[in-house]
Design a protein around this motif. Sequence first.
Motif, PDB file in Angstrom:
ATOM      1  N   THR A  21      13.551  37.277   6.513  1.00 30.31           N
ATOM      2  CA  THR A  21      13.313  36.917   5.112  1.00 30.31           C
ATOM      3  C   THR A  21      12.619  35.569   4.955  1.00 30.31           C
ATOM      4  O   THR A  21      12.374  35.133   3.828  1.00 30.31           O
ATOM      5  CB  THR A  21      14.648  36.870   4.342  1.00 30.31           C
ATOM      6  N   ALA A  22      12.270  34.902   6.054  1.00 32.77           N
ATOM      7  CA  ALA A  22      11.714  33.544   5.996  1.00 32.77           C
ATOM      8  C   ALA A  22      10.190  33.573   5.870  1.00 32.77           C
ATOM      9  O   ALA A  22       9.525  34.489   6.362  1.00 32.77           O
ATOM     10  CB  ALA A  22      12.109  32.764   7.241  1.00 32.77           C
ATOM     11  N   ASP A  23       9.650  32.535   5.215  1.00 33.91           N
ATOM     12  CA  ASP A  23       8.192  32.398   5.131  1.00 33.91           C
ATOM     13  C   ASP A  23       7.668  31.255   5.981  1.00 33.91           C
ATOM     14  O   ASP A  23       6.481  30.970   5.983  1.00 33.91           O
ATOM     15  CB  ASP A  23       7.749  32.216   3.675  1.00 33.91           C
ATOM     16  N   GLY A  24       8.553  30.593   6.712  1.00 31.05           N
ATOM     17  CA  GLY A  24       8.143  29.524   7.612  1.00 31.05           C
ATOM     18  C   GLY A  24       9.246  29.249   8.611  1.00 31.05           C
ATOM     19  O   GLY A  24      10.437  29.440   8.323  1.00 31.05           O
ATOM     20  N   LEU A  25       8.873  28.805   9.810  1.00 32.07           N
ATOM     21  CA  LEU A  25       9.827  28.552  10.885  1.00 32.07           C
ATOM     22  C   LEU A  25       9.831  27.070  11.226  1.00 32.07           C
ATOM     23  O   LEU A  25       8.785  26.488  11.532  1.00 32.07           O
ATOM     24  CB  LEU A  25       9.463  29.361  12.126  1.00 32.07           C
ATOM     25  N   PRO A 109       4.063  33.593   6.912  1.00 37.33           N
ATOM     26  CA  PRO A 109       2.919  33.059   6.150  1.00 37.33           C
ATOM     27  C   PRO A 109       2.684  31.567   6.363  1.00 37.33           C
ATOM     28  O   PRO A 109       1.543  31.116   6.446  1.00 37.33           O
ATOM     29  CB  PRO A 109       3.303  33.361   4.692  1.00 37.33           C
ATOM     30  N   GLY A 110       3.766  30.798   6.475  1.00 38.42           N
ATOM     31  CA  GLY A 110       3.623  29.352   6.627  1.00 38.42           C
ATOM     32  C   GLY A 110       3.534  28.879   8.051  1.00 38.42           C
ATOM     33  O   GLY A 110       3.341  27.676   8.298  1.00 38.42           O
ATOM     34  N   GLN A 214       6.572  21.108   2.176  1.00 39.32           N
ATOM     35  CA  GLN A 214       6.358  21.415   0.764  1.00 39.32           C
ATOM     36  C   GLN A 214       5.591  22.716   0.549  1.00 39.32           C
ATOM     37  O   GLN A 214       5.524  23.226  -0.570  1.00 39.32           O
ATOM     38  CB  GLN A 214       5.601  20.269   0.083  1.00 39.32           C
ATOM     39  N   THR A 215       5.005  23.270   1.608  1.00 37.80           N
ATOM     40  CA  THR A 215       4.189  24.480   1.478  1.00 37.80           C
ATOM     41  C   THR A 215       4.983  25.755   1.702  1.00 37.80           C
ATOM     42  O   THR A 215       4.459  26.854   1.497  1.00 37.80           O
ATOM     43  CB  THR A 215       3.009  24.459   2.463  1.00 37.80           C
ATOM     44  N   VAL A 216       6.235  25.656   2.164  1.00 34.20           N
ATOM     45  CA  VAL A 216       7.045  26.843   2.415  1.00 34.20           C
ATOM     46  C   VAL A 216       8.269  26.820   1.511  1.00 34.20           C
ATOM     47  O   VAL A 216       8.851  25.768   1.254  1.00 34.20           O
ATOM     48  CB  VAL A 216       7.470  26.947   3.896  1.00 34.20           C
ATOM     49  N   ALA A 242      18.065  24.675   4.568  1.00 37.24           N
ATOM     50  CA  ALA A 242      17.528  25.979   4.978  1.00 37.24           C
ATOM     51  C   ALA A 242      18.546  26.632   5.899  1.00 37.24           C
ATOM     52  O   ALA A 242      19.338  25.936   6.558  1.00 37.24           O
ATOM     53  CB  ALA A 242      16.187  25.807   5.693  1.00 37.24           C
ATOM     54  N   PRO A 243      18.561  27.975   5.977  1.00 37.90           N
ATOM     55  CA  PRO A 243      19.453  28.642   6.932  1.00 37.90           C
ATOM     56  C   PRO A 243      19.197  28.130   8.351  1.00 37.90           C
ATOM     57  O   PRO A 243      18.043  27.959   8.762  1.00 37.90           O
ATOM     58  CB  PRO A 243      19.081  30.114   6.798  1.00 37.90           C
ATOM     59  N   LEU A 244      20.283  27.898   9.091  1.00 38.13           N
ATOM     60  CA  LEU A 244      20.194  27.289  10.419  1.00 38.13           C
ATOM     61  C   LEU A 244      20.748  28.244  11.466  1.00 38.13           C
ATOM     62  O   LEU A 244      21.890  28.704  11.357  1.00 38.13           O
ATOM     63  CB  LEU A 244      20.976  25.968  10.427  1.00 38.13           C
ATOM     64  N   ILE A 245      19.936  28.525  12.480  1.00 33.31           N
ATOM     65  CA  ILE A 245      20.357  29.307  13.638  1.00 33.31           C
ATOM     66  C   ILE A 245      20.525  28.325  14.791  1.00 33.31           C
ATOM     67  O   ILE A 245      19.541  27.785  15.294  1.00 33.31           O
ATOM     68  CB  ILE A 245      19.323  30.392  13.990  1.00 33.31           C
ATOM     69  N   ARG A 246      21.761  28.058  15.154  1.00 32.91           N
ATOM     70  CA  ARG A 246      22.038  27.069  16.218  1.00 32.91           C
ATOM     71  C   ARG A 246      22.267  27.793  17.534  1.00 32.91           C
ATOM     72  O   ARG A 246      23.221  28.565  17.686  1.00 32.91           O
ATOM     73  CB  ARG A 246      23.243  26.209  15.843  1.00 32.91           C
ATOM     74  N   ILE A 247      21.401  27.539  18.511  1.00 39.23           N
ATOM     75  CA  ILE A 247      21.492  28.136  19.842  1.00 39.23           C
ATOM     76  C   ILE A 247      21.885  27.033  20.809  1.00 39.23           C
ATOM     77  O   ILE A 247      21.125  26.078  21.022  1.00 39.23           O
ATOM     78  CB  ILE A 247      20.150  28.780  20.236  1.00 39.23           C
TER      79      ILE A 247
END
Length: 281
Positions: A21-25, A109-110, A214-216, A242-247
């Motif tokens: 669901t994300a538009d930028g990483l 996209p971003g 600022q673009t995402v 933002a949602p955080l995936i901690r590995i």
Amino acid sequence: MTAPTSPFDQAIARAAALIGTADGLIVTAGAGMGVDSGLPDFRGNAGFWRAYPALAEAGIDFTRIANPAAFVRAPRRAWGFYGHRLALYRDTAPHAGFAVLRALGAAMPGGAFVVTSNVDGQFQKAGFAPERVLEIHGSIHHLQCLTPCDNAVWPADGVVPQIDARRCEWTGADLPACPQCGGLARPNILMFDDWQWHSAPSDAQRRRFQAWRQTVEKPVVIELGAGIDLPAIRHIGEALDAPLIRINTRHPDLPRGQGVSIAAGARDALTALASALGLAI
């Protein structure tokens, strides 16, 4: 009856859903990211001294050698340490997890932006655009004057380390020098007890990251191998809204409700994520 999925598989599935669901990483990475590439683990004196037994014999820990004062006390030993690391990082190939991160970013996209405390340049070596990398502690691949005589920062491309690894000592005739004053040069890295680090390159990277942010609208953060002894990267990821995936193999816990915790190494977790998302790497 289908066997229940493991906690690891469940975490991977939840992480894949967030990525979808994300538009930028946003990639936030600490020292553990490089372990799967074969780089040494400096967390704690035991790991550090395994990598540098000569420093163990002398009772010199990481905070004393990764320190501008070390270049004053024993410049050939300080450059033995940093010269060895420079050669090691040049020779190390980034592990497969880097390619997964690139593919994840390319599908959004971003795109992706990397924020790392690592000074090894492995993300750029893995193909990430330099203008999309923020190195909060600088880079071993750039130098500055130790004194310093001015604020110049220049590439370390011309430095050819000549090291006695057993003694952790620079054996070349000449130590890296400042082109302006001829004095001793040092890596452009934020060290311990360091009040003369030239932060301008990192500051410029930070401004580019803030502009990109600022673009995402719906970024996701993947944090990899960020320790708790120097938790700057963990704090950055937790503060990004933002949602955080901690590995993380050692300290995967997250603040309640903030995202997904995956207790695994970077390469294994990222490979599993690529499989879950159907990415061909």
